[in-house]
Design a protein around this motif. Structure first.
Motif, PDB file in Angstrom:
ATOM      1  N   PRO A 182       0.816  -1.216   0.000  1.00  0.00           N
ATOM      2  CA  PRO A 182       0.000   0.000   0.000  1.00  0.00           C
ATOM      3  C   PRO A 182       0.852   1.269   0.000  1.00  0.00           C
ATOM      4  O   PRO A 182       0.787   2.080   0.921  1.00  0.00           O
ATOM      5  N   CYS A 183       1.652   1.410  -1.055  1.00  0.00           N
ATOM      6  CA  CYS A 183       2.489   2.608  -1.166  1.00  0.00           C
ATOM      7  C   CYS A 183       2.823   2.854  -2.624  1.00  0.00           C
ATOM      8  O   CYS A 183       2.693   1.953  -3.454  1.00  0.00           O
ATOM      9  N   THR A 184       3.252   4.053  -2.914  1.00  0.00           N
ATOM     10  CA  THR A 184       3.791   4.377  -4.230  1.00  0.00           C
ATOM     11  C   THR A 184       5.235   4.816  -4.033  1.00  0.00           C
ATOM     12  O   THR A 184       5.591   5.355  -2.989  1.00  0.00           O
ATOM     13  N   LEU A 185       6.070   4.549  -5.033  1.00  0.00           N
ATOM     14  CA  LEU A 185       7.487   4.903  -4.933  1.00  0.00           C
ATOM     15  C   LEU A 185       7.876   6.025  -5.893  1.00  0.00           C
ATOM     16  O   LEU A 185       8.863   6.707  -5.664  1.00  0.00           O
ATOM     17  N   GLY A 186       7.135   6.200  -6.965  1.00  0.00           N
ATOM     18  CA  GLY A 186       7.413   7.291  -7.890  1.00  0.00           C
ATOM     19  C   GLY A 186       8.525   7.037  -8.875  1.00  0.00           C
ATOM     20  O   GLY A 186       8.562   7.647  -9.935  1.00  0.00           O
ATOM     21  N   ALA A 187       9.452   6.152  -8.541  1.00  0.00           N
ATOM     22  CA  ALA A 187      10.580   5.845  -9.421  1.00  0.00           C
ATOM     23  C   ALA A 187      11.261   4.585  -8.898  1.00  0.00           C
ATOM     24  O   ALA A 187      11.000   4.155  -7.771  1.00  0.00           O
ATOM     25  N   GLY A 188      12.133   4.046  -9.713  1.00  0.00           N
ATOM     26  CA  GLY A 188      12.872   2.840  -9.335  1.00  0.00           C
ATOM     27  C   GLY A 188      12.907   1.866 -10.478  1.00  0.00           C
ATOM     28  O   GLY A 188      12.892   2.260 -11.640  1.00  0.00           O
ATOM     29  N   SER A 189      12.924   0.568 -10.166  1.00  0.00           N
ATOM     30  CA  SER A 189      12.923  -0.482 -11.184  1.00  0.00           C
ATOM     31  C   SER A 189      11.515  -1.039 -11.334  1.00  0.00           C
ATOM     32  O   SER A 189      10.889  -1.433 -10.347  1.00  0.00           O
ATOM     33  N   ARG A 190      11.044  -1.089 -12.547  1.00  0.00           N
ATOM     34  CA  ARG A 190       9.696  -1.553 -12.851  1.00  0.00           C
ATOM     35  C   ARG A 190       9.532  -3.042 -12.561  1.00  0.00           C
ATOM     36  O   ARG A 190      10.457  -3.823 -12.753  1.00  0.00           O
ATOM     37  N   VAL A 191       8.336  -3.428 -12.159  1.00  0.00           N
ATOM     38  CA  VAL A 191       8.045  -4.826 -11.867  1.00  0.00           C
ATOM     39  C   VAL A 191       8.138  -5.668 -13.142  1.00  0.00           C
ATOM     40  O   VAL A 191       8.604  -6.803 -13.099  1.00  0.00           O
ATOM     41  N   LEU A 192       7.733  -5.123 -14.273  1.00  0.00           N
ATOM     42  CA  LEU A 192       7.843  -5.818 -15.549  1.00  0.00           C
ATOM     43  C   LEU A 192       7.923  -4.768 -16.654  1.00  0.00           C
ATOM     44  O   LEU A 192       6.897  -4.279 -17.131  1.00  0.00           O
ATOM     45  N   PRO A 193       9.137  -4.406 -17.049  1.00  0.00           N
ATOM     46  CA  PRO A 193       9.329  -3.260 -17.943  1.00  0.00           C
ATOM     47  C   PRO A 193       9.145  -3.551 -19.435  1.00  0.00           C
ATOM     48  O   PRO A 193       9.896  -3.053 -20.271  1.00  0.00           O
ATOM     49  N   ILE A 194       8.162  -4.381 -19.762  1.00  0.00           N
ATOM     50  CA  ILE A 194       7.800  -4.602 -21.162  1.00  0.00           C
ATOM     51  C   ILE A 194       6.282  -4.658 -21.248  1.00  0.00           C
ATOM     52  O   ILE A 194       5.603  -4.859 -20.243  1.00  0.00           O
ATOM     53  N   ARG A 195       5.776  -4.513 -22.434  1.00  0.00           N
ATOM     54  CA  ARG A 195       4.332  -4.680 -22.623  1.00  0.00           C
ATOM     55  C   ARG A 195       4.022  -6.166 -22.661  1.00  0.00           C
ATOM     56  O   ARG A 195       4.697  -6.942 -23.334  1.00  0.00           O
ATOM     57  N   SER A 196       2.997  -6.559 -21.928  1.00  0.00           N
ATOM     58  CA  SER A 196       2.549  -7.944 -21.921  1.00  0.00           C
ATOM     59  C   SER A 196       1.091  -7.974 -21.488  1.00  0.00           C
ATOM     60  O   SER A 196       0.597  -7.024 -20.887  1.00  0.00           O
ATOM     61  N   GLU A 197       0.406  -9.063 -21.799  1.00  0.00           N
ATOM     62  CA  GLU A 197      -1.011  -9.202 -21.485  1.00  0.00           C
ATOM     63  C   GLU A 197      -1.211 -10.360 -20.518  1.00  0.00           C
ATOM     64  O   GLU A 197      -0.617 -11.435 -20.694  1.00  0.00           O
ATOM     65  N   TRP A 198      -2.073 -10.153 -19.512  1.00  0.00           N
ATOM     66  CA  TRP A 198      -2.318 -11.136 -18.463  1.00  0.00           C
ATOM     67  C   TRP A 198      -3.809 -11.219 -18.180  1.00  0.00           C
ATOM     68  O   TRP A 198      -4.532 -10.249 -18.361  1.00  0.00           O
ATOM     69  N   THR A 199      -4.233 -12.362 -17.674  1.00  0.00           N
ATOM     70  CA  THR A 199      -5.613 -12.575 -17.271  1.00  0.00           C
ATOM     71  C   THR A 199      -5.642 -12.814 -15.773  1.00  0.00           C
ATOM     72  O   THR A 199      -4.863 -13.641 -15.271  1.00  0.00           O
ATOM     73  N   PRO A 200      -6.508 -12.105 -15.030  1.00  0.00           N
ATOM     74  CA  PRO A 200      -6.563 -12.349 -13.585  1.00  0.00           C
ATOM     75  C   PRO A 200      -7.080 -13.760 -13.297  1.00  0.00           C
ATOM     76  O   PRO A 200      -8.012 -14.235 -13.940  1.00  0.00           O
ATOM     77  N   ALA A 201      -6.425 -14.432 -12.325  1.00  0.00           N
ATOM     78  CA  ALA A 201      -6.807 -15.798 -11.969  1.00  0.00           C
ATOM     79  C   ALA A 201      -7.369 -15.885 -10.553  1.00  0.00           C
ATOM     80  O   ALA A 201      -8.355 -16.570 -10.317  1.00  0.00           O
ATOM     81  N   SER A 202      -6.733 -15.202  -9.602  1.00  0.00           N
ATOM     82  CA  SER A 202      -7.213 -15.202  -8.219  1.00  0.00           C
ATOM     83  C   SER A 202      -6.531 -14.089  -7.454  1.00  0.00           C
ATOM     84  O   SER A 202      -5.504 -13.560  -7.882  1.00  0.00           O
TER      85      SER A 202
END
Length: 173
Positions: free
Chosen positions: A138-158
């Motif tokens: 529950p926070c924002t960092l504003g900058a740093g290393s991205r969790v996944l720095p490419i475009r990709s598509e995902w479907t929520p599972a749970s």
């Protein structure tokens, strides 16, 4: 066997802040045995891979014996970073080149792409990541290393709440 990118993220999508710190993560409450917790997850893992920055963070913050029982690799062009006594294999090729070794070592269990984001991006771009599990702090960092720095598509599972985190499992679309 599933290839899983299991990680944590700030609400704005960073895994470390601009000072390469994880204080925003390690200061929060989470149940290691709870929903999407690390302990039940590790029971499903047969092999793991990470990048050099992640490995060096572990060296600095968890000195001593290697913390994982599973066969481990670090993707790096600097094999000398692997500490004496750590059963960690350095690898300087591509994710696609390493993947067969990870699957073989996992012996039917899952492969964990520990990260960081650049390593996860390499595995994702090669079509190797089947699932992504992200625990959102529950926070924002504003900058740093991205969790996944490419475009990709995902479907929520749970999803579930665990301590201070909202955790979600995503499957490759």
């Amino acid at each position: 066997m599933t290839c899983v990118y299991y990680t944590a993220s700030s609400l704005d999508g960073y895994i470390v802040d601009e000072d390469a710190s994880l204080d925003w993560l390690t200061s929060r409450d989470i149940d290691a045995d709870g929903p999407f917790g690390i302990d039940p997850f590790l029971e499903t893992v047969g092999a793991l891979v990470m990048g050099a920055a992640t490995y060096e963070w572990i060296l600095e913050n968890h000195p001593g014996e290697w913390m994982y029982a599973q066969p481990s690799w670090v993707m790096t062009h600097r094999p000398e970073i692997v500490a004496d006594g750590h059963p960690v294999q350095p690898f300087s090729g591509t994710a696609a080149e390493l993947y067969p070794s990870l699957v073989s070592a996992a012996a039917g269990k899952d492969v964990w792409v520990v990260g960081g984001g650049d390593v996860a991006a390499q595995f994702t771009a090669a079509g190797l990541v089947d699932e992504m599990i992200v625990s959102y702090a529950p926070c924002t960092l504003g900058a740093g290393s991205r969790v996944l720095p490419i475009r990709s598509e995902w479907t929520p599972a749970s999803s579930a709440v665990n301590g201070d985190f909202v955790c979600a499992r995503w499957r490759r679309a």
